[in-house]
Design a protein around this motif. Structure first.
Motif, PDB file in Angstrom:
ATOM      1  N   GLY A  29     -34.050 137.279 -11.238  1.00 50.70           N
ATOM      2  CA  GLY A  29     -34.114 138.506 -10.454  1.00 50.70           C
ATOM      3  C   GLY A  29     -34.771 138.268  -9.109  1.00 50.70           C
ATOM      4  O   GLY A  29     -35.110 137.149  -8.716  1.00 50.70           O
ATOM      5  N   ARG A  30     -34.956 139.352  -8.384  1.00 55.62           N
ATOM      6  CA  ARG A  30     -35.538 139.276  -7.038  1.00 55.62           C
ATOM      7  C   ARG A  30     -36.982 138.815  -7.132  1.00 55.62           C
ATOM      8  O   ARG A  30     -37.745 139.248  -7.984  1.00 55.62           O
ATOM      9  CB  ARG A  30     -35.471 140.665  -6.381  1.00 55.62           C
ATOM     10  CG  ARG A  30     -36.026 140.693  -4.967  1.00 55.62           C
ATOM     11  CD  ARG A  30     -35.888 142.072  -4.373  1.00 55.62           C
ATOM     12  NE  ARG A  30     -36.412 142.106  -3.021  1.00 55.62           N
ATOM     13  CZ  ARG A  30     -36.415 143.167  -2.252  1.00 55.62           C
ATOM     14  NH1 ARG A  30     -35.914 144.305  -2.730  1.00 55.62           N
ATOM     15  NH2 ARG A  30     -36.903 143.110  -1.020  1.00 55.62           N
ATOM     16  N   GLY A  31     -37.354 137.885  -6.204  1.00 55.16           N
ATOM     17  CA  GLY A  31     -38.711 137.333  -6.164  1.00 55.16           C
ATOM     18  C   GLY A  31     -38.895 136.082  -7.007  1.00 55.16           C
ATOM     19  O   GLY A  31     -39.991 135.509  -7.035  1.00 55.16           O
ATOM     20  N   SER A  32     -37.823 135.640  -7.699  1.00 59.51           N
ATOM     21  CA  SER A  32     -37.931 134.424  -8.531  1.00 59.51           C
ATOM     22  C   SER A  32     -38.038 133.182  -7.623  1.00 59.51           C
ATOM     23  O   SER A  32     -37.408 133.117  -6.556  1.00 59.51           O
ATOM     24  CB  SER A  32     -36.725 134.297  -9.459  1.00 59.51           C
ATOM     25  OG  SER A  32     -36.652 135.424 -10.308  1.00 59.51           O
ATOM     26  N   LEU A  33     -38.832 132.208  -8.048  1.00 62.30           N
ATOM     27  CA  LEU A  33     -39.044 130.982  -7.264  1.00 62.30           C
ATOM     28  C   LEU A  33     -37.828 130.075  -7.413  1.00 62.30           C
ATOM     29  O   LEU A  33     -37.373 129.799  -8.518  1.00 62.30           O
ATOM     30  CB  LEU A  33     -40.296 130.263  -7.756  1.00 62.30           C
ATOM     31  CG  LEU A  33     -40.599 128.914  -7.079  1.00 62.30           C
ATOM     32  CD1 LEU A  33     -40.884 129.089  -5.590  1.00 62.30           C
ATOM     33  CD2 LEU A  33     -41.786 128.249  -7.785  1.00 62.30           C
ATOM     34  N   VAL A  34     -37.327 129.632  -6.233  1.00 61.54           N
ATOM     35  CA  VAL A  34     -36.226 128.673  -6.239  1.00 61.54           C
ATOM     36  C   VAL A  34     -36.772 127.251  -6.213  1.00 61.54           C
ATOM     37  O   VAL A  34     -36.338 126.382  -6.982  1.00 61.54           O
ATOM     38  CB  VAL A  34     -35.305 128.928  -5.035  1.00 61.54           C
ATOM     39  CG1 VAL A  34     -34.183 127.908  -4.981  1.00 61.54           C
ATOM     40  CG2 VAL A  34     -34.726 130.352  -5.110  1.00 61.54           C
TER      41      VAL A  34
END
Length: 800
Positions: A29-34
């Protein structure tokens, strides 16, 4: 600094040839670390503020933290939406580093996860299989779809166990798998008419996902039975009124078939129908319902015959007859046709005159077509039936155009239906005028007031008459009636304008000659023969102050000039012993005008001794204001001005000569002196005048004595009558009316007691005028004063 620059050059060289890769699961989801982007690029946390790490593209999917340089998901990623059904999916973008400026190519690979199950487009699959189909026949089934890719996509199909059916899977040219249902043994509808199976699709994910669809198999029968109608003829049950709404069902035919499925499905159709009926009736092929396409009309057709055929899916059929009877309703209003009509009629037309010929028809039948006709309102017309459906409109009574000049005759026709329908026709009829009305004046009589001395041609008044007729019959002309005024024709005084009725004065009118004009004005219309009427007109002449007062007493001696008044002279006698208020003389004047223009007032304008005499303002009586004194001159000259109340006021003057005397000798001496002066003025000898004066006095005395004797006789006669019969009236009863004159509302008794004496000597004429003395006596007290004056003046020793 050199070491740092060298490191940056190495990083730039490295960035030009190396692509940085990151792997990311799509369900993050949004804000997940790539991943740690700054660290992979060789940048420390201390360098980040100065190097300003930025993303050049794809900012909608990813973002970089400026503090630690990590790459995060900016919004939720959907691999199927971004890359579709491709096996691999990645997003490439560039990263910018400043001071110095460097560019790095970063690619993020999005891995697929098994988050979609295989799905079928339909929830149920229905198959119809004839019981005659041989075993081994194949029936394609619906293909399932999986949005995932790779091994997460669809792999196998499974079918529930059934001895009659098996599942076979074939591969299509595009690589997709096609499931097929295989019939293993012959079907028997009488044993089992339907089957329900479940088809399952399973993907290769971990864990695996699946989707199902229910397959319903209907075993159809063979067509070995034809359809059969419930009735061969539908006749008496189909009766429809013509006002049935469009879309209504008139009749439903039914047929049955012992077979089932396609062989038992019956379709209905018209086998025999006319072109007209095909536009009116509609047959439902599924239900056999016969409905209306358009409204029925009994007048166009009262019955229809239809032939309907029922056919099953195998081609077998049956036929039935349908007879539809239409019943009449009252849907047609009567129609009124004007065959002939007048547009104009004379108001003297006789009763029964034909005005119009009408034809009334109704297309309905029976009571619905029976028509009754009438005329609306209270109009002088009636209907007479001529033939079966013809009517005549005739006059019912005499017409009067002056009351109603135009008629809108409404003829109404109503049929016998329930509810009844009506129609109407309007006949417009104009009534022609006949000259049957005489002109009528606006007023019963006319009156006007015109000031005298008007200009010739002045407008007096306007009479107006109206005629209730029309056109030439209503054209009114005016003329004067015959008449005479003071012997002259009336037309010499006034004239009337023929067109307008304006009355004009042809001459200047004089109130003193004509005080009013009474005339008739005749109004005549233009009909043939002409009718006329007349009206009385009274013209009052209004007085203007155009006449100066005229002095009747003292008698005129000579006119002194002209203008607003004249001069008059006279000689009056007054004893020196007169008391204050004693009557000396009376100035009598009249004015030919009327109203306030004739109201007279008297003023003492000039006197020898102004304080000795006074003049009554309204009576004109000259009285002593005080007793005469010895120092007062024996001869007094008075000038009395008589004025009217007009605007402007006109006046006249009267000159009085008053002689004051103690005795007859003194009176004669004064009068002789006056006569001498007059004679000297006239050029005559004084002695001759004296003789004539003595003779005049003697004659006056004799006449006065005769008057006293007559007066005494009259009083004795009155006393004698009073003794015989009490008086029924006042003190003036028996006195002739001619002896009375109205002055200021008081009736006074007039009596003369002197006369004129004329003397002539030596061919020279001299006239001495003793003025006619007029005493306004009140009989009650004035007579006593006269007798006292006579006694003192003539019967006293010293005066004799």
């Amino acid at each position: 600094k050199e070491a740092v620059r060298g490191r940056e050059r190495r990083l730039a060289d490295l960035a030009a040839f190396q692509r940085y890769l990151f792997s990311l699961a799509r369900e993050l989801g949004r804000g997940s670390l790539v991943g740690p982007l700054a660290r992979d690029l060789g940048l420390s946390a201390d360098e980040l503020p100065a190097r300003k790490l930025r993303l050049s593209e794809e900012k909608q999917y990813f973002t970089v933290n400026e503090e630690n340089g990590n790459l995060y998901v900016n919004e939720r990623l959907d691999r199927e939406e971004m890359c579709g059904a491709t096996a691999t999916c990645s997003v490439s973008f560039e990263v910018l580093v400043h001071n110095p400026l460097n560019v790095f190519n970063v690619e993020v690979a999005i891995e697929d996860v098994n988050d979609n199950s295989p799905i079928f487009r339909k929830s149920f699959l229905d198959l119809d299989i004839d019981e005659m189909i041989p075993p081994g026949s194949r029936f394609p089934l619906e293909i399932a779809h999986d949005a995932d890719a790779g091994r997460n996509s669809l792999l196998i199909y499974q079918l529930t166990n059934d001895p009659s059916f098996t599942l076979a899977v074939t591969e299509n040219p595009d690589g997709s798998k096609q499931p097929e249902l295989v019939l293993e043994r012959a079907l028997d509808r009488e044993k089992q008419s339907s089957f329900e199976l479940v088809l399952m699709a399973v993907d290769g994910g971990d864990p695996a996902r699946s989707g199902t669809v229910q397959v319903r198999i209907n075993v159809t029968d063979a067509n070995d039975n034809p359809p059969v109608f419930s009735k061969k003829v539908y006749e008496y049950m189909v009766r429809a009124p013509e006002d049935v709404p469009v879309g209504s069902t008139l009749v439903t035919v039914t047929a049955t078939d012992a077979d089932e499925g396609v062989n038992g499905e019956i379709k209905y159709a018209f086998k025999k129908i006319t072109e007209r009926a095909s536009k009116i009736f509609h047959l439902d092929s599924e239900t056999g319902a016969v409905t209306l396409l358009q409204s029925l009309d009994f007048e166009e057709g009262d019955s229809y015959e239809l032939q309907i055929q029922s056919r099953d899916g195998g081609g077998l059929f049956d036929t039935a007859e349908v007879a539809i009877t239409i019943t009449d309703i009252n849907d047609n209003a009567p129609v009124i046709s004007v065959r002939s009509a007048l547009s104009e009629i004379s108001e003297d037309a006789k009763s029964g005159t034909v005005v119009a010929l009408l034809q009334v028809q109704d297309q309905d039948s029976g009571p619905n077509g029976e028509v009754r006709c009438s005329i609306d309102g209270d109009v002088p017309f009636r209907l007479e039936k001529s033939l079966d459906d013809y009517y005549r409109v005739v006059t019912a009574r005499e017409l009067d155009r002056e009351q109603v000049s135009e008629y809108n005759v409404t003829v109404r026709a109503a049929d016998g239906g329930s509810p009844s329908l009506q129609s109407s026709a309007v006949l417009c009829l104009r009534v022609l005028d006949v000259n049957d009305n005489a002109p009528v004046f606006a007023e019963e009589r006319y009156s006007a007031r015109v000031a005298e001395n008007n200009a010739a041609g002045a407008l007096v008044l306007t009479v107006r008459a109206t005629d209730a007729d029309w056109g030439q019959n209503a054209r009114v002309r005016y003329r004067l009636g015959e008449g005479r005024v003071r012997g002259a024709p009336l037309s010499s005084y006034v004239s009337v304008q023929a067109e307008t009725g304006a009355l004009y004065a042809l001459r200047s009118l004089d109130y003193e000659q004509v005080r009013e004009l009474r005339l008739w004005v005749v109004a005549e219309d233009g009909g043939a023969p002409a009718l006329s009427s007349n009206v009385s007109v009274e013209v009052q002449i209004v007085d203007e102050n155009d006449n100066a007062p005229q002095v009747l007493y003292p008698a005129p001696a000579a006119a002194l000039g002209s203008g607003s008044g004249g001069a008059w002279s006279g000689v009056e006698l007054a004893p020196r012993w007169s008391e204050p208020g004693a009557l000396v003389a009376k100035v009598v004047a009249v004015d030919a005008d009327a109203g306030q223009n004739a109201w007279l007032s008297y003023e003492l304008a000039k006197a020898t001794e102004p304080a000795l005499f006074r003049v009554g303002l309204h009576s004109g009586e000259v009285r002593t204001a005080r007793s005469p004194l010895a120092r007062d001159a024996a001869r007094q000259s008075l000038v009395v001005v008589v004025k009217d109340h007009g605007r402007p006021a006109l006046s006249a003057t009267a000159t009085l000569s008053v002689v004051l005397a103690e005795s007859v000798a003194e009176l004669l001496a004064e009068m002789g002196s006056a006569a001498d002066e007059a004679a000297a003025a006239a050029g005559e000898p004084a002695g001759s005048l004296t003789r004539w004066l003595v003779l005049a006095v003697a004659a006056v005395s004799c006449l006065f004595l005769a008057f006293l004797l007559l007066l005494l006789a009259l009083r004795l006669r009155r006393w004698h009558r009073q003794q015989l019969l009490p008086p029924a009236s006042g003190a003036l009863r028996g006195v002739p009316v001619s002896h009375f004159v109205g002055i200021d509302g008081v009736r006074a008794f007039l009596q003369s007691y002197s006369h004129d004496v004329s003397l002539t000597a030596d061919s020279r004429k001299s006239q001495l005028r003793f003025s006619r003395r007029i005493f306004p006596l009140a009989i009650s007290d004035r007579s006593q004063r006269v007798r006292g004056f006579v006694h003192r003046f003539f019967f006293t020793k010293d005066r004799l």
